[in-house]
Scaffold this motif. Structure first.
Motif, PDB file in Angstrom:
ATOM      1  N   TRP A   1       0.856  -1.177   0.021  1.00  0.00           N
ATOM      2  CA  TRP A   1      -0.149   0.076   0.236  1.00  0.00           C
ATOM      3  C   TRP A   1       0.830   1.073   0.019  1.00  0.00           C
ATOM      4  N   GLN A   2       0.909   1.964  -1.035  1.00  0.00           N
ATOM      5  CA  GLN A   2       1.718   3.391  -1.064  1.00  0.00           C
ATOM      6  C   GLN A   2       1.422   4.006  -2.544  1.00  0.00           C
ATOM      7  N   PRO A   3       0.510   5.185  -1.984  1.00  0.00           N
ATOM      8  CA  PRO A   3       0.171   5.770  -3.327  1.00  0.00           C
ATOM      9  C   PRO A   3       1.546   6.665  -3.979  1.00  0.00           C
ATOM     10  N   TYR A   4       1.397   7.334  -4.927  1.00  0.00           N
ATOM     11  CA  TYR A   4       2.800   7.921  -5.635  1.00  0.00           C
ATOM     12  C   TYR A   4       3.054   9.175  -4.795  1.00  0.00           C
ATOM     13  N   PRO A   5       4.381   9.646  -4.568  1.00  0.00           N
ATOM     14  CA  PRO A   5       4.772  10.508  -3.721  1.00  0.00           C
ATOM     15  C   PRO A   5       4.070  11.709  -3.838  1.00  0.00           C
ATOM     16  N   SER A   6       3.513  12.158  -5.046  1.00  0.00           N
ATOM     17  CA  SER A   6       2.738  13.446  -5.057  1.00  0.00           C
ATOM     18  C   SER A   6       1.333  12.887  -5.779  1.00  0.00           C
ATOM     19  N   ASP A   7       0.364  13.749  -5.190  1.00  0.00           N
ATOM     20  CA  ASP A   7      -1.016  13.429  -5.677  1.00  0.00           C
ATOM     21  C   ASP A   7      -1.409  14.421  -6.821  1.00  0.00           C
ATOM     22  N   HIS A   8      -0.598  15.138  -7.042  1.00  0.00           N
ATOM     23  CA  HIS A   8      -0.859  16.368  -8.091  1.00  0.00           C
ATOM     24  C   HIS A   8      -2.126  16.874  -7.756  1.00  0.00           C
ATOM     25  N   GLY A   9      -2.411  17.136  -6.617  1.00  0.00           N
ATOM     26  CA  GLY A   9      -3.637  17.958  -5.878  1.00  0.00           C
ATOM     27  C   GLY A   9      -5.070  17.233  -6.380  1.00  0.00           C
ATOM     28  N   ASN A  10      -4.734  15.732  -6.404  1.00  0.00           N
ATOM     29  CA  ASN A  10      -6.020  14.953  -6.636  1.00  0.00           C
ATOM     30  C   ASN A  10      -6.524  14.460  -5.534  1.00  0.00           C
ATOM     31  N   LEU A  11      -7.392  15.424  -4.708  1.00  0.00           N
ATOM     32  CA  LEU A  11      -7.860  15.133  -3.274  1.00  0.00           C
ATOM     33  C   LEU A  11      -8.610  13.779  -3.390  1.00  0.00           C
TER      34      LEU A  11
END
Lengths: 347, 341
Positions: free
Chosen positions: A52-62
């Motif tokens: 479980w790990q999202p990308y380091p940046s969500d690019h503002g996709n809350l």
């Protein structure tokens, strides 16, 4: 009411379970069917390490950050249950490494014990100047998918081992709602230029002394094109390949060399590890997840389609949040039918 | 003195690491290891080998810290090298948890291990009966691999290793110039040390490869230490109990205590139950002694009594012992040149 889920990866099976759990009691006539040409252990989900790990940046996709959080919290609640082992669910700690300072990720308060690395810890990873330490979860699909399948079978959900060629194929046969969880091949049902394969390759080794995940990042190479080591319950997964637009599911000798050399440089003891398997898969990459309703009509056939695909390299990370969102869309379809349609049993 | 002949008695962690240090500090020495037990049958083989120090009441804290620092950095370097898997050394992260907040929240070793900090509220939720905890990353030495790796390095340095039961240190005086006593719990009989007593520990080795983090209760009685091929579940601390036979009731009790901390262990298969007698003492006996009998002298260096903390301080005490061996050699050379006058 007949509902067909197309796709039996982590997205298809979890969405099916979520919908059945929430609506079976409300809609006694609910008949859920899962169609897939590939099932565990041959899906894209099965090849993933399961971290479980999202990308380091969500690019503002809350929205996606919220779905990630929902998934993590849902899994964390299951950790102490007897089902955890069968689900392939366990805690794991580890390192994210960077060659330059980076802002904290959107998920720093979702995972446990997030902190920056100390100078002494960075001595372990020459060439990296910054990093994070945190405890997250592993969800191994070669256990989780069979577990989901079993839960669904117990609920009377039917499975069909076949390739669906069009939405009309199922809607014409009397299916009222189609849930489209076809992952990287969604374009075969409905063209979607935004959906591209993000090809990955991994080497599975026996390295039971490795107890931490190590994910390196290189801003120039891009996500997943930098080495990573993820220890599972049986094998350790070595990776670090992301090729946008490459549809090949064949293992590449060049990619093998890249992965092996980079990972052994990161963890010299890996040179002693025995290689057990090699696998290539296609991440269903999209600028954002497609999670929305659509009415698809051809001639007399109309079906409501709920799209739930395009989860890139974070399908496991986001799956439950998306399944819940898809279930909410399903609920809204039911409400519309109740309002518009002939008298039905009370919802 | 041509090549001082040094006998190291004991082939557990302390004996082997001390022998190795002696070859490093005194390359001209001829070193022989003598023991009646070898891996996998030493006390060291029972232990999980986690580097979390025990506190010796009668040893100054700065000395214990120095021993731990020495050991930690030595093993840290090995864990980061290509030899890590053969040596059985690996990093492991986890939590030390307390039902009640301890008075001493910062142990003396907190800045030696990696990333030491209090656990967050979210982390503590995993342990509803515990109010306080510490999270950190440390090292683990898996045995037999570590002991076998030490033996291999010793043999490569020309050290002879013999199976031999030494009943009395004087047996060795004709063949060896200096004796190093690393007999562990065996020192009780070997040198009659009444200050040395066993603290019996029973452990279970289980198959639970999905457990990646350690969990230890602050009192040291209940712990889960994931190793390379198995997870060690413990334990007991039974003072003056000399029994080496596993007790089935204790096995069940250890298993239940560990499952209450980590429920997924219910599905784990118990592979082995082992018992070890921690060679406990108020302080590690790390000192020179010259035995004397009928005008004959035998220099001895004692290095035993590490109790619960052997792995955590082994390299530090081995280096100090090797240093003491150096002093013995100097003393012998001094007296032999005096004898010539």
């Amino acid at each position: 009411m007949r509902v067909a889920v197309i796709g039996a990866g982590v997205i298809g099976l979890s969405t099916a379970l979520c919908i059945h759990e929430q609506f079976h009691g409300l809609v006694p006539s609910l008949e859920l069917e899962v169609y897939a040409d590939r099932r565990t252990p041959h899906t894209t989900s099965d090849g993933a390490a399961g971290l479980w790990q999202p990308y380091p940046s969500d690019h503002g996709n809350l929205q996606e950050t919220l779905w990630n959080k929902e998934t993590f919290d849902h899994l964390l609640r299951h950790l102490g249950s007897p089902a955890a082992k069968e689900m392939g669910l366990f805690l794991i700690s580890g390192y994210n490494l960077f060659t330059q300072p980076v802002p904290d990720p959107s998920w720093k308060n979702i995972v446990l014990g997030f902190r920056n690395l100390t100078p002494k810890e960075l001595e372990l990873f020459p060439g990296y100047s910054h990093g994070w330490f945190n405890t997250a979860l592993m969800l191994e699909c070669r256990s989780y998918l069979p577990w989901l399948t079993e839960r669904l079978r117990q609920r009377g959900v039917k499975f069909f081992h076949k390739k669906v060629e069009s939405f009309q194929e199922v809607s014409g046969a009397g299916v009222d709602v189609v849930i489209n969880c076809t992952g990287v091949r969604a374009g075969e049902l409905q063209p979607d230029p935004e959906l591209q394969p993000g090809r990955g390759q991994v080497i599975k080794v026996l390295a039971p002394w490795v107890k931490h995940f190590i994910i390196t990042h290189d801003v120039e190479s891009g996500i997943y094109n930098s080495p990573y080591v993820i220890p599972g319950s049986e094998f350790t997964v070595l990776g670090g390949i992301y090729q946008h637009g490459n549809w090949s599911e064949e293992n590449s000798a060049q990619d093998h060399k890249t992965i092996w050399e980079n990972c052994c440089r990161l963890l010299p003891a890996l040179r002693e590890a025995k290689i057990v398997e090699e696998w290539s898969g296609l991440r269903p990459a999209r600028p954002r997840v497609r999670l929305e309703r659509e009415s698809v009509r051809r001639g007399h056939c109309q079906a409501e389609v709920i799209h739930n695909y395009g989860h890139g390299g974070f399908g496991i990370t986001i799956h439950w949040g998306c399944a819940m969102a898809a279930a909410r869309l399903f609920g809204s379809i039911l409400r519309e039918r109740q309002a518009a349609g002939p008298p039905r049993p009370r919802l | 003195m041509a090549a001082p002949k040094v006998a190291v008695v004991g082939a557990g962690l302390i004996g082997l690491s001390t022998a190795l240090c002696i070859t490093e500090t005194c390359p001209s020495c001829s070193v022989t290891v003598l023991s009646d037990q070898f891996s996998p049958n030493t006390t060291s083989d029972v232990a999980a080998g986690i580097l979390i120090p025990h506190t010796y009441p009668d040893t100054p804290i700065h000395v214990q810290k120095q021993w731990f620092k020495e050991t930690f950095s030595h093993l840290f370097a090995i864990s980061n090298s290509a030899e890590a898997s053969e040596a059985g050394i690996h990093l492991v992260s986890g939590w030390q948890i307390f039902k009640n907040t301890p008075k001493q929240q910062l142990p003396f070793w907190s800045d030696v291990v990696l990333g030491f900090r209090p656990m967050s509220e979210a982390e503590l939720q995993k342990f509803p009966q515990h109010r306080f905890g510490q999270a950190f990353t440390t090292l683990k030495c898996d045995c037999p691999p570590y002991l076998l790796w030490l033996e291999k390095r010793l043999k490569a340095s020309g050290v002879q290793i013999y199976a031999r039961k030494v009943a009395d240190l004087w047996e060795l005086h004709g063949e060896y110039n200096i004796v190093v006593n690393c007999a562990g719990i065996g020192a009780h009989q070997l040198v009659g040390d009444k200050k040395l007593f066993p603290i019996r520990g029973q452990v279970l080795k289980v198959q639970a490869p999905w457990v990646k983090n350690f969990i230890r209760e602050g009192d040291g009685l209940t712990y889960i230490y994931p190793g390379i091929d198995s997870v060690t579940l413990g334990g007991t601390r039974e003072k003056d109990n000399w029994s080496l036979s596993p007790d089935p009731g204790t096995t069940q009790d250890i298993f239940d205590r560990c499952c209450s901390l980590e429920p997924s262990l219910r599905g784990a298969q118990v592979v082995k139950v082992k018992v070890g007698l921690r060679p406990s003492r108020q302080c590690v006996r790390l000192q020179r002694e010259v035995l004397s009998q009928g005008g004959v002298k035998l220099p001895v260096v004692h290095n035993y009594g590490h109790g619960s903390g052997g792995f955590s301080v082994h390299r530090g005490t081995a280096k100090d012992a090797a240093h003491l061996v150096g002093e013995c050699i100097a003393a012998l050379q001094g007296s032999s040149s005096r004898a010539k006058l």
